[in-house]
Design a protein around this motif. Structure first.
Motif, PDB file in Angstrom:
ATOM      1  N   THR A  60      -9.440  -3.076  -6.627  1.00  0.00           N
ATOM      2  CA  THR A  60      -8.638  -3.749  -5.609  1.00  0.00           C
ATOM      3  C   THR A  60      -7.184  -3.567  -5.961  1.00  0.00           C
ATOM      4  OG1 THR A  60     -10.369  -5.378  -5.267  1.00  0.00           O
ATOM      5  CG2 THR A  60      -8.167  -5.921  -4.437  1.00  0.00           C
ATOM      6  N   THR A  76      -3.193  -4.464  -4.995  1.00  0.00           N
ATOM      7  CA  THR A  76      -2.313  -5.373  -4.275  1.00  0.00           C
ATOM      8  C   THR A  76      -0.883  -4.923  -4.481  1.00  0.00           C
ATOM      9  OG1 THR A  76      -3.841  -7.181  -4.651  1.00  0.00           O
ATOM     10  CG2 THR A  76      -1.612  -7.765  -3.953  1.00  0.00           C
ATOM     11  N   ASN A  77      -0.159  -4.748  -3.450  1.00  0.00           N
ATOM     12  CA  ASN A  77       1.219  -4.284  -3.523  1.00  0.00           C
ATOM     13  C   ASN A  77       2.137  -5.511  -3.490  1.00  0.00           C
ATOM     14  OD1 ASN A  77       3.542  -2.801  -3.545  1.00  0.00           O
ATOM     15  ND2 ASN A  77       3.397  -2.162  -1.391  1.00  0.00           N
ATOM     16  N   GLU A  91     -10.210  -0.922  -2.511  1.00  0.00           N
ATOM     17  CA  GLU A  91      -9.919  -1.839  -1.407  1.00  0.00           C
ATOM     18  C   GLU A  91      -8.442  -2.202  -1.468  1.00  0.00           C
ATOM     19  OE1 GLU A  91     -11.195  -6.252   0.299  1.00  0.00           O
ATOM     20  OE2 GLU A  91     -12.183  -5.430  -1.488  1.00  0.00           O
ATOM     21  N   TYR A  92      -7.732  -1.947  -0.413  1.00  0.00           N
ATOM     22  CA  TYR A  92      -6.297  -2.230  -0.338  1.00  0.00           C
ATOM     23  C   TYR A  92      -6.110  -3.580   0.342  1.00  0.00           C
ATOM     24  CZ  TYR A  92      -6.011   2.775  -1.293  1.00  0.00           C
ATOM     25  OH  TYR A  92      -6.161   4.012  -1.846  1.00  0.00           O
ATOM     26  N   VAL A  93      -5.307  -4.455  -0.350  1.00  0.00           N
ATOM     27  CA  VAL A  93      -5.055  -5.787   0.204  1.00  0.00           C
ATOM     28  C   VAL A  93      -3.562  -5.992   0.350  1.00  0.00           C
ATOM     29  CG1 VAL A  93      -7.170  -6.765  -0.749  1.00  0.00           C
ATOM     30  CG2 VAL A  93      -5.083  -6.829  -2.107  1.00  0.00           C
ATOM     31  N   ARG A 149      -0.378  -5.475   6.470  1.00  0.00           N
ATOM     32  CA  ARG A 149      -0.759  -4.188   7.041  1.00  0.00           C
ATOM     33  C   ARG A 149       0.195  -3.101   6.576  1.00  0.00           C
ATOM     34  NH1 ARG A 149      -1.571  -5.141  12.694  1.00  0.00           N
ATOM     35  NH2 ARG A 149       0.693  -5.172  12.890  1.00  0.00           N
ATOM     36  N   ASP A 170       1.908  -3.009   3.757  1.00  0.00           N
ATOM     37  CA  ASP A 170       1.630  -2.706   2.349  1.00  0.00           C
ATOM     38  C   ASP A 170       0.400  -1.802   2.231  1.00  0.00           C
ATOM     39  OD1 ASP A 170       3.769  -4.241   1.607  1.00  0.00           O
ATOM     40  OD2 ASP A 170       2.587  -6.043   1.132  1.00  0.00           O
ATOM     41  N   GLN A 171      -0.638  -2.116   3.003  1.00  0.00           N
ATOM     42  CA  GLN A 171      -1.850  -1.300   2.945  1.00  0.00           C
ATOM     43  C   GLN A 171      -1.563   0.123   3.401  1.00  0.00           C
ATOM     44  OE1 GLN A 171      -5.441  -3.068   4.647  1.00  0.00           O
ATOM     45  NE2 GLN A 171      -4.449  -5.086   4.583  1.00  0.00           N
ATOM     46  N   MET A 226       0.297   2.044   0.613  1.00  0.00           N
ATOM     47  CA  MET A 226      -0.569   2.445  -0.502  1.00  0.00           C
ATOM     48  C   MET A 226      -1.462   3.615  -0.105  1.00  0.00           C
ATOM     49  SD  MET A 226      -1.638  -1.145  -2.360  1.00  0.00           S
ATOM     50  CE  MET A 226      -2.045  -2.036  -0.877  1.00  0.00           C
ATOM     51  N   ILE A 227      -1.999   3.559   1.098  1.00  0.00           N
ATOM     52  CA  ILE A 227      -2.876   4.647   1.541  1.00  0.00           C
ATOM     53  C   ILE A 227      -2.075   5.921   1.740  1.00  0.00           C
ATOM     54  CG2 ILE A 227      -4.355   5.413   3.439  1.00  0.00           C
ATOM     55  CD1 ILE A 227      -5.210   2.505   3.803  1.00  0.00           C
TER      56      ILE A 227
END
Length: 400
Positions: free
Chosen positions: A3, A5-6, A53-55, A58, A60-61, A64-65
């Motif tokens: 997981t 988290t940014n 899993e990116y948390v 939206r 931030d996700q 990261m992706i």
């Protein structure tokens, strides 16, 4: 599952260390590389990235992706570049060889085409000569077998281009031609002998001349003749049924007309009978009425005569006492004779006897007036007339 988290910054995906260890080179026409280790590293990284899993928000996700995508794409580009470089290096010797090989092939093809052209020209002359020999043999065999006017068409149907090959001997070709001609003549003879309508036989012969299949042509004749026979039988049955229907209708019409004529004749006879009976009855009735009228007229005349006599006797009885004497007996005898005459003239056995005399007479057995009476006989239907006459003229009467 990992997981991420940014919170402040996006951590890059680490694939650079894997690329740093990637090596590839070409030595002596062979590829030397650790691509297998690189493939295993990519498989491990793929499993890790796909299970991450990116948390966070939206944005931030997405950040990261996006970073992970860039690292994977960089890895792919580096691998693709290495592959292209190795392929180019490996294909350079082949390109030189391919150029020389293509030039050699072209020269060989040019030489072959020239030689083949000369060969085909010579072979065409040979085939033309052989086709002429084949035709000569065919014409002779066809005439011998009796093919007739269909010879040219049959030649086109049975001709086999393999006969032109050098491997086909004239002996085998003649045998094939003879077999084909004999088969045609036999099939034609068979079709002509089969019983069939002209149009069906003509069509079967046309079919046979198109494909030389006598079996198929005979099957056509059989099926068509069977169908025609069935149609003919159906038509004959229909005609017979129509004849039977017309005959039945005619018989029914004749019977109806016969019954009608019989009924009309019976009605005519009955009408004639009724007319004759009516005329007879009318004649009888007229005769009866005439007889009755005549009898009535005679009776009325007799009654008038009798009444006159009674009235005369009554007048005599009123002047002097009635006494029995020979003259009175004579009157009584005369009255009795009148009575008997009236009774004889009556047309009916049923009569009414009425005693007539003075009004209010003394009718005791010993009274002279009781013996001074007249008994009148007449028809029952005249009773009312007699009674009225007695009442009008004051004549005593009573039924006896």
């Amino acid at each position: 599952m990992t997981t991420l988290t940014n919170t402040t910054t996006v951590a890059p995906v680490d694939l650079s260390s894997t690329l740093a260890g990637f090596s590839v080179s070409v030595k002596d026409g062979k590829v030397v590389s650790n691509i297998v280790e690189l493939k295993a590293a990519m498989a491990s990284k793929k499993a890790e990235l796909l299970s991450t899993e990116y948390v966070g928000t939206r944005e931030d996700q997405m950040a990261m992706i996006r970073s992970a995508k860039a690292a994977v794409n960089k890895f792919k580009d580096a691998t693709t570049k290495a592959k292209t470089s190795v392929k180019k290096e490996l294909l350079k010797p082949f390109a030189d060889f391919e150029k020389n090989a293509n030039e050699t092939i072209k020269m060989a093809e040019e030489t072959y085409d020239d030689l083949n052209g000369r060969y085909l020209g010579l072979d065409a002359e040979r085939k033309t000569e052989k086709r002429g020999k084949i035709r000569e043999e065919y014409d002779s065999i066809a005439q011998e077998c009796g093919v007739g006017e269909f010879a040219d068409a049959l030649y086109g149907l049975i001709y086999d281009t393999t006969w032109e090959n050098t491997a086909s001997s004239m002996k085998s070709i003649k045998e094939s031609i003879k077999k084909a001609c004999e088969s045609y003549v036999q099939g034609l003879s068979t079709l002509q002998m089969i019983q069939a309508d002209d149009d069906i036989r003509k069509k079967a012969l046309e079919m046979f001349n198109e494909n030389l299949d006598a079996v198929k042509a005979m099957a056509y004749i059989t099926s068509e003749m069977a169908a025609r026979a069935e149609a003919k039988a159906r038509e004959e049955a229909r005609i017979e049924a129509e004849k039977a229907r017309i005959k039945a209708e005619a018989a029914a019409k004749i019977e109806a007309e016969r019954k009608k004529a019989a009924e009309e004749a019976a009605a005519k006879i009955e009408a004639e009978r009724k007319r004759v009976e009516a005329e007879a009855a009318a004649k009888i009735e007229a005769e009866r009425k005439k007889t009755e009228a005549e009898a009535k007229a005679r009776e009325e005349a007799r009654m008038k005569e009798l009444a006159a006599k009674i009235e005369a006797e009554n007048k005599k009885a009123a002047v002097k006492p009635i006494a029995r004497s020979e003259a009175e007996c004579k009157i009584v005898e005369d009255k009795t004779a009148i009575q008997n005459k009236v009774t004889a003239e009556s047309t009916s056995s049923a009569v009414t006897n009425v005693m007539a005399g003075n009004t209010n007479p003394d009718l005791s057995e010993n009274s002279e007036k009781a013996n001074n009476r007249i008994v009148v006989s007449f028809l029952p239907e005249d009773w009312e007339m007699v009674k009225d006459y007695c009442e009008v003229n004051g004549i005593f009467y009573s039924e006896k």
